[in-house]
Design a protein around this motif. Structure first.
Motif, short mmCIF file in Angstrom:
data_model
loop_
_atom_site.label_atom_id
_atom_site.label_comp_id
_atom_site.label_asym_id
_atom_site.label_seq_id
_atom_site.Cartn_x
_atom_site.Cartn_y
_atom_site.Cartn_z
N ILE A 162 44.46 14.77 -24.67
CA ILE A 162 44.00 15.87 -25.49
C ILE A 162 44.99 16.01 -26.65
CG2 ILE A 162 43.82 18.38 -25.60
CD1 ILE A 162 42.65 18.35 -22.82
N LYS A 163 44.47 16.15 -27.85
CA LYS A 163 45.32 16.32 -29.03
C LYS A 163 45.00 17.66 -29.68
CE LYS A 163 46.03 11.41 -30.02
NZ LYS A 163 47.48 11.39 -29.74
N ILE A 164 46.07 18.38 -30.03
CA ILE A 164 45.95 19.69 -30.69
C ILE A 164 46.35 19.50 -32.15
CG2 ILE A 164 46.71 22.09 -30.66
CD1 ILE A 164 47.47 21.70 -27.71
N TRP A 165 45.43 19.84 -33.05
CA TRP A 165 45.64 19.62 -34.48
C TRP A 165 45.62 20.97 -35.21
CZ3 TRP A 165 45.51 14.19 -35.52
CH2 TRP A 165 44.93 13.40 -34.52
N ASN B 126 40.07 29.78 -36.56
CA ASN B 126 39.91 28.59 -37.42
C ASN B 126 41.23 27.92 -37.78
OD1 ASN B 126 36.88 28.89 -38.13
ND2 ASN B 126 37.75 30.90 -38.63
N SER B 127 42.25 28.10 -36.94
CA SER B 127 43.55 27.50 -37.24
C SER B 127 43.83 26.24 -36.44
CB SER B 127 44.67 28.51 -36.97
OG SER B 127 44.68 28.88 -35.59
N LEU B 128 43.15 26.06 -35.29
CA LEU B 128 43.40 24.90 -34.43
C LEU B 128 42.08 24.20 -34.11
CD1 LEU B 128 45.92 26.28 -31.75
CD2 LEU B 128 46.45 24.92 -33.77
N ILE B 129 42.18 22.89 -33.97
CA ILE B 129 41.07 22.09 -33.44
C ILE B 129 41.65 21.20 -32.35
CG2 ILE B 129 41.38 20.38 -35.29
CD1 ILE B 129 38.39 19.70 -34.94
N VAL B 130 40.95 21.16 -31.22
CA VAL B 130 41.40 20.37 -30.07
C VAL B 130 40.38 19.28 -29.83
CG1 VAL B 130 42.01 20.41 -27.63
CG2 VAL B 130 42.57 22.35 -29.07
N THR B 131 40.86 18.05 -29.64
CA THR B 131 39.98 16.91 -29.37
C THR B 131 40.34 16.30 -28.03
OG1 THR B 131 41.49 15.41 -30.54
CG2 THR B 131 39.70 16.38 -31.82
N GLY B 132 39.32 15.88 -27.29
CA GLY B 132 39.49 15.17 -26.02
C GLY B 132 38.85 13.81 -26.10
N SER B 133 39.45 12.83 -25.45
CA SER B 133 39.02 11.45 -25.63
C SER B 133 38.87 10.73 -24.30
CB SER B 133 40.03 10.70 -26.51
OG SER B 133 39.81 9.32 -26.50
#
Length: 370
Positions: A68-71, A56-63
């Motif tokens: 790809i962004k790593i948050w 639960n430390s990272l969330i990855v989004t693809g668009s």
């Protein structure tokens, strides 16, 4: 939600819910109260997929913007933005109990990434169309992907060591080969442009020759054309001379440029040349191409009906003559081949006999010396 929801995912501990909206943002909500926790801004096109790591430390989004962004899920800060695929990113999945994750896109590629070091690990190839589905097994040993090419592929993790430098070198070599292919295609385009100019010049020469032939046929000029006088030939022979000088590789393109009224004149001349047995191969090739390209106008042009009837007779006679010549030449070549085979065998036997006699003489000389 004020915007359409395109993607959603739960955190592994079920405390957070992440949703992707049509306005290119993502919002992370508390599952119990659905109150806003953090908002993620940065994508230029709508987010199509997202996933949260096991801790639960990272969330990855693809668009759809191919990135790809790593948050970080603690403050919602963007750790890294990566240009991941050549087309839209379709799905992302973390490997359980790691910060490794896989991504798929419409560019047919399946890629593995390191979420801590922000590095591209490897690319899995095999799909022939855009990859649409992706999931990772609970143990992280297996990966399954589905594609628009109607295939489902199961990938298994192996114990073979993976060297990142080797993978990068392979990727660089692939990019270099693609660059060479693009440069070669550009060279071919330039060559095609040059050939097009040459074919245009060839078509212009044919039209000029046909114009001279027309003037000779009409008898409008009181004096004979200077070119025909200098070459001491007729207008028909001059047109044949010009057509025969065009390269075979450029002939069809040159004929394709001719206007139809010039095509009519050229078909009439081809009928005349075939009747006289001149340049049969060149005439037949040109005639077949012109009839393929201008079939409907030729059929509808009444003055050419008589010419086409003459062509049927002259073509059959000319082709029969060429076929007889080719058959005669083939038979002569076979006869020469047989003759050469017999002579070569005879020459070999004669030479072997001479070698034996020379060896006997040497032995005799050696005996006398001894």
């Amino acid at each position: 939600m004020e915007e359409d929801v395109l993607a959603a995912c739960y955190s592994p501990n079920s405390t957070l819910l992440a949703v992707a909206l049509l306005d290119c943002t993502a919002k992370v909500l508390f599952t119990d109260s659905l109150k806003l926790f953090i908002s993620l801004y940065g994508h230029k096109l709508p987010i199509t997929t997202m996933d949260i790591s096991s801790d639960n430390s990272l969330i990855v989004t693809g668009s759809a913007d191919k990135n790809i962004k790593i948050w970080g899920l603690d403050f919602g800060d963007c750790h890294r933005s990566i240009f991941a695929h050549d087309e839209a990113v379709m799905r992302i999945r973390f490997v359980p109990k790691t910060h490794m994750f896989f991504s798929i896109g419409k560019d047919k590629a399946v890629k593995q990434w390191d979420g801590d070091n922000f590095q591209h690990i490897q690319t899995l190839t095999g799909h022939k169309a855009e990859v649409l589905g992706l999931d990772v097994s609970g143990s992280g040993e297996f990966l399954v992907t589905s594609s628009h090419d109607k295939s489902v592929r199961l990938w298994e993790r192996t114990d073979e060591p993976l060297v990142l430098e080797d993978e990068r070198e392979t990727a660089r070599e692939k990019e270099y080969e693609e660059t060479l292919v693009e440069e070669k295609e550009e060279d071919q385009v330039e060559t095609t442009g040059r050939r097009t100019m040459e074919t245009l010049k060839g078509a212009e020469r044919i039209m000029e020759a046909l114009q001279i032939w027309r003037e000779e046929q009409s008898g409008e000029e009181e004096q004979r054309n200077v070119i025909l006088t200098s070459l001491d030939c007729t207008g028909s022979a001059y047109v044949l001379h010009i057509v025969s000088k065009i390269r075979p590789s450029e002939m069809e393109e040159a004929l394709l440029v001719l206007p139809f009224h010039y095509v009519v004149d050229l078909v009439k001349l081809i009928a005349e040349w075939l009747a006289e047995g001149l340049h049969i191969e060149l005439c037949m090739r040109s005639l077949v191409f012109l009839l393929k390209v201008h079939h409907n106008p030729v059929v509808a042009h009444k003055p050419l009906v008589v010419v086409m009837e003459q062509l049927i007779e002259s073509c059959e006679a000319s082709l029969n003559g060429v076929r007889d010549i080719i058959g005669f030449n083939l038979a002569a070549m076979k006869l020469i081949q047989l003759d050469l085979q017999e002579n070569s065998t005879q020459l070999f036997t004669d030479l072997s006999g001479k070698v034996k006699s020379v060896k006997k003489k040497k032995r005799a000389v050696l005996k006398t010396l001894s």
